[in-house]
Each structure stands twice: as structure tokens, then as C-alpha cells.
Design a protein around this motif. Structure first.
Motif, PDB file in Angstrom:
ATOM      1  N   LEU A   1       1.043  -1.071  -0.187  1.00 17.50           N
ATOM      2  CA  LEU A   1      -0.057   0.174  -0.096  1.00 17.50           C
ATOM      3  C   LEU A   1       0.791   1.157  -0.018  1.00 17.50           C
ATOM      4  CD1 LEU A   1      -2.691   1.600   0.201  1.00 17.50           C
ATOM      5  CD2 LEU A   1      -2.757   1.175   2.852  1.00 17.50           C
ATOM      6  N   MET A   2       1.721   1.261   0.763  1.00 18.78           N
ATOM      7  CA  MET A   2       2.935   2.535   0.876  1.00 18.78           C
ATOM      8  C   MET A   2       3.250   2.714  -0.545  1.00 18.78           C
ATOM      9  SD  MET A   2       3.885   4.840   2.869  1.00 18.78           S
ATOM     10  CE  MET A   2       3.469   4.117   4.564  1.00 18.78           C
ATOM     11  N   GLU A   3       3.771   1.668  -1.320  1.00 17.45           N
ATOM     12  CA  GLU A   3       4.235   1.877  -2.430  1.00 17.45           C
ATOM     13  C   GLU A   3       3.287   2.337  -3.504  1.00 17.45           C
ATOM     14  OE1 GLU A   3       6.488  -0.979  -6.037  1.00 17.45           O
ATOM     15  OE2 GLU A   3       6.123  -1.614  -4.136  1.00 17.45           O
ATOM     16  N   ILE A   4       2.119   1.912  -3.601  1.00 16.73           N
ATOM     17  CA  ILE A   4       0.928   2.315  -4.284  1.00 16.73           C
ATOM     18  C   ILE A   4       0.810   3.775  -3.928  1.00 16.73           C
ATOM     19  CG2 ILE A   4      -1.530   2.179  -4.915  1.00 16.73           C
ATOM     20  CD1 ILE A   4      -0.986  -0.730  -4.537  1.00 16.73           C
ATOM     21  N   TYR A   5       0.646   4.107  -2.705  1.00 22.35           N
ATOM     22  CA  TYR A   5       0.205   5.229  -2.528  1.00 22.35           C
ATOM     23  C   TYR A   5       1.204   6.466  -2.580  1.00 22.35           C
ATOM     24  CZ  TYR A   5      -1.048   9.497   0.506  1.00 22.35           C
ATOM     25  OH  TYR A   5      -1.438  10.505   1.092  1.00 22.35           O
ATOM     26  N   LEU A   6       2.398   6.182  -2.447  1.00 22.76           N
ATOM     27  CA  LEU A   6       3.546   7.146  -2.832  1.00 22.76           C
ATOM     28  C   LEU A   6       3.726   7.183  -4.419  1.00 22.76           C
ATOM     29  CD1 LEU A   6       6.563   5.950  -0.410  1.00 22.76           C
ATOM     30  CD2 LEU A   6       5.244   8.047  -0.205  1.00 22.76           C
ATOM     31  N   ASP A   7       3.256   6.182  -5.060  1.00 19.65           N
ATOM     32  CA  ASP A   7       3.270   6.365  -6.701  1.00 19.65           C
ATOM     33  C   ASP A   7       2.094   7.445  -6.968  1.00 19.65           C
ATOM     34  OD1 ASP A   7       4.111   5.772  -9.352  1.00 19.65           O
ATOM     35  OD2 ASP A   7       1.995   4.917  -9.475  1.00 19.65           O
ATOM     36  N   SER A   8       1.201   7.335  -6.336  1.00 17.32           N
ATOM     37  CA  SER A   8      -0.024   8.063  -6.465  1.00 17.32           C
ATOM     38  C   SER A   8       0.128   9.658  -6.354  1.00 17.32           C
ATOM     39  CB  SER A   8      -1.449   7.608  -5.749  1.00 17.32           C
ATOM     40  OG  SER A   8      -2.355   8.395  -5.790  1.00 17.32           O
ATOM     41  N   ILE A   9       0.795   9.678  -5.021  1.00 13.76           N
ATOM     42  CA  ILE A   9       1.373  10.988  -4.518  1.00 13.76           C
ATOM     43  C   ILE A   9       2.126  11.837  -5.662  1.00 13.76           C
ATOM     44  CG2 ILE A   9       2.470  12.463  -3.032  1.00 13.76           C
ATOM     45  CD1 ILE A   9      -0.260  12.103  -2.068  1.00 13.76           C
ATOM     46  N   GLU A  10       3.107  10.912  -6.218  1.00  9.40           N
ATOM     47  CA  GLU A  10       4.200  11.559  -7.120  1.00  9.40           C
ATOM     48  C   GLU A  10       3.427  11.762  -8.442  1.00  9.40           C
ATOM     49  OE1 GLU A  10       8.213  10.180  -9.322  1.00  9.40           O
ATOM     50  OE2 GLU A  10       7.384   8.667  -7.966  1.00  9.40           O
ATOM     51  N   LYS A  11       2.401  10.940  -8.968  1.00  9.82           N
ATOM     52  CA  LYS A  11       1.936  11.373 -10.188  1.00  9.82           C
ATOM     53  C   LYS A  11       0.857  12.659  -9.898  1.00  9.82           C
ATOM     54  CE  LYS A  11       1.469   6.847 -12.078  1.00  9.82           C
ATOM     55  NZ  LYS A  11       0.628   5.694 -12.390  1.00  9.82           N
ATOM     56  N   ALA A  12       0.171  12.862  -9.013  1.00  8.48           N
ATOM     57  CA  ALA A  12      -0.385  13.986  -8.662  1.00  8.48           C
ATOM     58  C   ALA A  12       0.459  15.145  -8.398  1.00  8.48           C
ATOM     59  CB  ALA A  12      -1.427  13.661  -7.263  1.00  8.48           C
ATOM     60  N   GLY A  13       1.437  14.921  -7.808  1.00  6.34           N
ATOM     61  CA  GLY A  13       2.118  16.380  -7.832  1.00  6.34           C
ATOM     62  C   GLY A  13       2.937  16.587  -8.983  1.00  6.34           C
ATOM     63  N   ALA A  14       3.007  15.635 -10.012  1.00  5.31           N
ATOM     64  CA  ALA A  14       3.679  16.135 -11.168  1.00  5.31           C
ATOM     65  C   ALA A  14       2.594  16.760 -12.198  1.00  5.31           C
ATOM     66  CB  ALA A  14       4.160  15.036 -11.991  1.00  5.31           C
ATOM     67  N   SER A  15       1.322  16.839 -11.693  1.00  2.57           N
ATOM     68  CA  SER A  15       0.223  17.586 -12.500  1.00  2.57           C
ATOM     69  C   SER A  15       0.535  19.095 -13.027  1.00  2.57           C
ATOM     70  CB  SER A  15      -1.180  17.257 -11.986  1.00  2.57           C
ATOM     71  OG  SER A  15      -1.524  15.933 -11.673  1.00  2.57           O
ATOM     72  N   LEU A  16      -0.207  19.267 -14.220  1.00  2.00           N
ATOM     73  CA  LEU A  16       0.356  20.646 -14.476  1.00  2.00           C
ATOM     74  C   LEU A  16      -0.892  21.677 -14.173  1.00  2.00           C
ATOM     75  CD1 LEU A  16       1.724  19.660 -18.126  1.00  2.00           C
ATOM     76  CD2 LEU A  16       2.903  20.182 -16.212  1.00  2.00           C
ATOM     77  N   ASP A  17      -2.030  21.010 -13.862  1.00  2.00           N
ATOM     78  CA  ASP A  17      -3.204  21.778 -13.367  1.00  2.00           C
ATOM     79  C   ASP A  17      -3.928  21.354 -12.238  1.00  2.00           C
ATOM     80  OD1 ASP A  17      -5.386  20.561 -14.692  1.00  2.00           O
ATOM     81  OD2 ASP A  17      -4.312  20.919 -16.535  1.00  2.00           O
ATOM     82  N   VAL A  18      -4.978  22.004 -11.797  1.00  7.94           N
ATOM     83  CA  VAL A  18      -5.573  21.624 -10.646  1.00  7.94           C
ATOM     84  C   VAL A  18      -6.534  20.271 -10.958  1.00  7.94           C
ATOM     85  CG1 VAL A  18      -7.533  23.316 -10.698  1.00  7.94           C
ATOM     86  CG2 VAL A  18      -6.886  22.312  -8.359  1.00  7.94           C
TER      87      VAL A  18
END
Length: 201
Positions: free
Chosen positions: A66-83
């Protein structure tokens, strides 16, 4: 010999999961676990060192996954270009997390509800802290007109986000019920963040 050992270990883990689910970590009995597995308590100490080691063996793979999945999700959201993209990535991440939790439902009941006295009693807090760090960046990046989103608001919001997962588990909701619930939460949060950030359509 390896096959016999593997069978004993598997039996102990299965018995331990049931014992921890029924009694929690603190009240769980190694004697009951060993008796249910048809072995001596010494077999537990040999393989897992102690009760905490046995609990770790039951939940570690699910917790790490779960931690691996969650950190990957956070990374993808953080790389987003707009809200909108950030919120969309966050929503997709929530879906993936929910599916994973329900594939390992008993393990996460143990981690979220029965882990007091183990190294996993702070796991919920660790997830919430990671989310809080992300949302501080999210709020600073997308708030309009110089708005400052209060840190305490973010702190409580992020703990509440994981509380949703706790609630569907403790109320023994089916995956379908939990998914419908989280879809409603997502709609609610989407509108709420737009308002808090001062974003108008």
C-alpha cells in the motif's frame, strides 16, 4: 523439510491472522495460535522471534504494498500541470488504493484497528503525514488571489481522508458499498477544493 516448514509457517500465519482479528495484538495469545496450528509456541519464537514479529509477518507485505502504491499516486498527482489534472490523479489513486485495501481487507483491519503495541500502530499517521505534505504543496500551487490555506485545515483534512478508509473497514462495507461511498466523497471534495482555493468555473 522445506515443504514441512513452509506448511507450518503458513498455518501459523493463518491462525495468527484470525487471533489478531478477534483479540487485537495486545490480547492475542501465542498459546492459542500455536494450538490452532498444532505446533508448540517454540515454533513461533523460532520463526518470528516474538508476538510482534508474528504480527509483522502477517501484515508486512500488504503494508509495504500500500505504501508503494500510495507514494506512486502522490508522485503522479504532484507532477500534474493544473488543478483538474491533480484532482483527477488523486481520484484515480484513491480508486487504486481502495481496491488494494479490499484485496487485503483483513490485513488492513489489523493495521488500522488492531495494531496498538506494534510498529504498525503509527502506520495510519504516516499515511496522513505524507498526504499532508502533498496537500501543502497542492494548496500553495493552486490557490487563487493570494489565498493562504490554513495548515490546521490541511492537517485535519488529510487525517479525515484516511479516516474514510478506516470507517468502511470497521463498518464492514462491501467493496461495492465502499466504492460508492468514496465516489460521493470525491464529488464532495472536488467541489470543496474549488471553493477553498477560490477557483471559479
Amino acid at each position: 523439510m522445506r515443504y514441512e516448514t513452509a506448511g507450518v509457517t503458513e498455518s501459523l500465519l493463518g491462525s495468527a491472522e484470525k487471533e489478531f482479528l478477534q483479540y487485537g495484538f495486545r490480547e492475542a495469545s501465542l498459546r492459542r495460535i500455536s494450538a490452532a496450528s498444532g505446533v508448540s509456541t517454540n515454533s513461533i519464537y523460532t520463526r518470528f522471534s516474538d508476538k510482534a514479529g508474528l504480527f509483522r509477518a502477517v501484515v508486512k507485505e500488504a503494508a509495504d504494498g500500500l505504501m508503494e502504491i500510495y507514494l506512486d499516486s502522490i508522485e503522479k498527482a504532484g507532477a500534474s500541470l493544473d488543478v483538474d489534472h491533480a484532482i483527477e490523479e488523486g481520484s484515480e489513486g484513491t480508486d487504486i488504493v481502495l481496491k488494494y485495501i479490499y484485496r487485503n481487507k483483513n490485513k488492513f483491519k489489523l493495521i488500522f484497528c488492531m495494531s496498538a503495541g506494534t510498529e504498525y500502530e503509527t502506520y495510519f499517521d504516516e499515511l496522513a503525514a505524507i498526504e499532508e505534505s502533498y496537500y501543502k504543496i497542492f494548496a500553495a500551487r493552486y490557490a487563487k488571489d493570494g489565498r493562504k490555506i490554513d495548515d490546521f485545515f490541511l492537517h485535519v483534512y488529510c487525517r479525515t481522508g484516511w479516516q474514510y478508509m478506516y470507517e468502511v473497514l470497521t463498518h464492514d462495507k462491501t467493496y461495492e458499498e465502499a466504492k460508492e461511498y468514496m465516489d460521493n466523497v470525491r464529488l464532495f471534495n472536488y467541489a470543496g477544493w474549488k471553493a477553498v482555493l477560490g477557483i471559479t468555473e
